[in-house]
Design an enzyme around this catalytic site. Structure first.
Site, mmCIF file in Angstrom:
data_model
loop_
_atom_site.group_PDB
_atom_site.id
_atom_site.type_symbol
_atom_site.label_atom_id
_atom_site.label_comp_id
_atom_site.label_asym_id
_atom_site.label_seq_id
_atom_site.Cartn_x
_atom_site.Cartn_y
_atom_site.Cartn_z
ATOM 1 N N HIS A 1 0.829 -1.202 0.000
ATOM 2 C CA HIS A 1 0.000 0.000 0.000
ATOM 3 C C HIS A 1 0.861 1.247 0.000
ATOM 4 C CE1 HIS A 1 -3.315 2.740 1.448
ATOM 5 N NE2 HIS A 1 -3.932 2.029 0.518
ATOM 6 N N CYS A 2 1.991 1.183 0.673
ATOM 7 C CA CYS A 2 2.890 2.342 0.748
ATOM 8 C C CYS A 2 3.434 2.736 -0.624
ATOM 9 C CB CYS A 2 4.067 2.039 1.669
ATOM 10 S SG CYS A 2 3.605 1.626 3.364
ATOM 11 N N MET A 3 3.584 1.788 -1.533
ATOM 12 C CA MET A 3 4.240 2.064 -2.806
ATOM 13 C C MET A 3 3.257 2.383 -3.930
ATOM 14 S SD MET A 3 5.331 -1.888 -3.575
ATOM 15 C CE MET A 3 5.933 -1.705 -5.230
#
Length: 370
Positions: free
Chosen positions: A351-353
């Protein structure tokens, strides 16, 4: 082509013009990714990371387009070669040559809005590398650069004469006016993003710019989280009134009390007319360390794409349990585990990327003038 416009403070904010931030499960035009170029984000493991990205792209391009940011034409050639060898559908990949400091686009990339007429716009929050690192200027410039390239109008939220810092991983929305966040990330004096803002200021911002009038404040994030409390490692909407939240079953673990407190908040939360949340527990993997550092390994850092949910896995017995829970919650989507033991050494996972770009029926058309 329609000239993009920076919509200045003093004009009606997005919600007053019918804009909202869609839920992640709503249809996408594309997913945005930035190719990893910063070796110091994965010291000692960086050669492995491009192969993880290639595997993510292989799955995403079966279901939707990917906008892939690379720093220059030479890198584009190298990346295309690797993606082709990895079985990626290159016809579904559009390359964008833009400089970046890091590749965590959830936090530095454009945040998209849609209005009731199906028009698209961008929010360009200030990004300062989680109020922790000095090199952020290239990442901070990404949303406005993309707005110009896509010919989209955009806002830069300002309060008390200062641009507001907000990372995408600090919030999660249900697309219908509810938002999750944490006190640790937005209100703590550690890695303090906006010293001039209090909880009521944030709630007004979320209402005006995201169309979210109900804010659910959780307390603290998981151990090892470099962002100091991002909610996308804790709890996520998976339906308008359903939230999954990670729970630690070992009372001796440092995350145990924190996650129990957040679980209680979610179970006891009530909306203005008595609405309740359906709360589904996700397990936590066993503590994961590298070079003596506890890493922020969490199954909550999944990404919802068209027809697909990518879920971080950690060679852990709980992998199977987490995948099964998410399969039950998304019966019409494929659930694909992505090995993230190496990726999480960069202190983030799927999700961070990623950053979703929602599907618009009138793509590129700006809102009417006030």
């Amino acid at each position: 082509m329609i000239e993009p416009r920076l919509l200045q403070p003093g004009t009606p904010p997005p919600a007053a013009r019918g804009f909202r931030m869609p839920a992640e499960w709503e249809p996408h035009d594309a997913t945005w990714l930035a190719w990893p170029v910063r070796e110091s984000d994965w010291p000692g493991k960086f050669p492995l990371i491009p192969f993880v990205y290639a595997e993510i792209l292989r799955h995403l391009t079966r279901f939707e387009r990917v906008h892939l940011i690379v720093p220059d034409a030479a890198t584009e050639v190298t990346v295309k070669n690797l993606l082709q060898k990895s079985g990626v559908n290159l016809n579904a990949v559009q390359f964008w040559l833009l400089p970046t400091d890091r590749s965590w686009l959830r936090d530095s990339g454009p945040m998209y809005l849609l209005n009731t007429q199906g028009q698209k716009a961008i929010l360009d929050w200030h990004f300062n590398a989680w109020a922790k690192y000095p090199d952020w200027h290239a990442d901070d410039a990404l949303p406005s650069a993309i707005a110009h390239l896509q010919q989209l109008p955009y806002w830069q939220p300002v309060v008390h004469g200062q641009r507001v810092v907000l990372e995408g991983g600090a919030i999660d929305v249900n697309g219908e006016g509810w938002l999750l966040t944490t006190e640790e990330c937005l209100l703590s004096t550690t890695q303090q993003r906006n010293p001039h803002l209090g909880p009521k200021d944030y709630e007004r911002l979320f209402a005006d710019y995201l169309g979210c009038s109900q804010v659910i404040w959780l307390k603290r994030g998981i151990v090892g989280d470099d962002t100091h409390g991002h909610v996308d490692d804790l709890a996520r909407f998976v339906a308008p009134q359903t939230v999954v939240t990670v729970v630690e079953n070992n009372p001796g673990d440092d995350n145990y009390l924190t996650l129990q407190e957040n679980l209680d908040i979610l179970r006891n939360w009530r909306g203005p007319t008595g609405e309740k949340l359906e709360v589904v527990s996700l397990p936590m993997p066993q503590p994961l360390y590298y070079e003596g550092v506890r890493l922020p390994a969490s199954y909550a850092n999944f990404y919802i794409a068209n027809g697909l949910v990518l879920v971080p896995t950690f060679n852990d017995p709980a992998d199977r349990h987490a995948l099964g829970i998410l399969a039950d919650l998304f019966p019409e989507r494929e659930i694909v585990g992505i090995h993230c033991v190496d990726l999480v050494w960069g202190l983030g996972t799927l999700h961070c990327m990623t950053q979703q770009e929602p599907r618009a029926t009138r793509n590129g058309t700006p809102p009417d003038n006030p």
